[in-house]
Design an enzyme around this catalytic site. Sequence first.
Site, PDB file in Angstrom:
ATOM      1  N   CYS A  71       0.831  -1.207   0.000  1.00  0.00           N
ATOM      2  CA  CYS A  71       0.000   0.000   0.000  1.00  0.00           C
ATOM      3  C   CYS A  71       0.871   1.265   0.000  1.00  0.00           C
ATOM      4  CB  CYS A  71      -0.910  -0.051   1.224  1.00  0.00           C
ATOM      5  SG  CYS A  71      -1.726   1.496   1.634  1.00  0.00           S
ATOM      6  N   CYS A  74       0.150   3.703   2.826  1.00  0.00           N
ATOM      7  CA  CYS A  74       0.644   3.133   4.094  1.00  0.00           C
ATOM      8  C   CYS A  74       2.133   3.421   4.245  1.00  0.00           C
ATOM      9  CB  CYS A  74       0.420   1.630   4.138  1.00  0.00           C
ATOM     10  SG  CYS A  74      -1.299   1.111   4.062  1.00  0.00           S
TER      11      CYS A  74
END
Length: 146
Positions: A71, A74
């Site tokens: 991600c 993230c």
Amino acid sequence: MTTPDPLHIVCPHCDAVNRVPSGRLGEGPTCGKCSGELFTGRPTDLSSARFVKHIERSDLPVLVDFWAPWCGPCRTMAPFYAQAAQRLEPRVRVVKVDTEANQDLGSRYAIRSIPTLALFRGGREVARQPGAMDTSGILAWVQRHS
């Protein structure tokens, strides 16, 4: 003179539950089992096996970053989250859960987007915020919900 009520603090290294007087949290307490620092100033990576003990046995609020290695947002938020951990501990335990490696937790807590921050108190989720944030955003969000 009365002593402050001790708080249950789960060790980020060995998961032992320690009793620490609330007034001594800032004094660098160590684990009675493994002698590791109870507060490291950085997020603790938790697996499914460790997660429940940390949220259910800790008397401190537990801030969780549900994330995944693939991600982009993230990865962008990770250094901000680490900076927030330095500022939040020892008042809040700061942990990370890799939802790719621990898919059961992602399902159990109905994580639909990542990153998602969740704040737990007494084993119960009390607040949730999806999306990446910077350090000041994380700190403000935690303060609003602590």
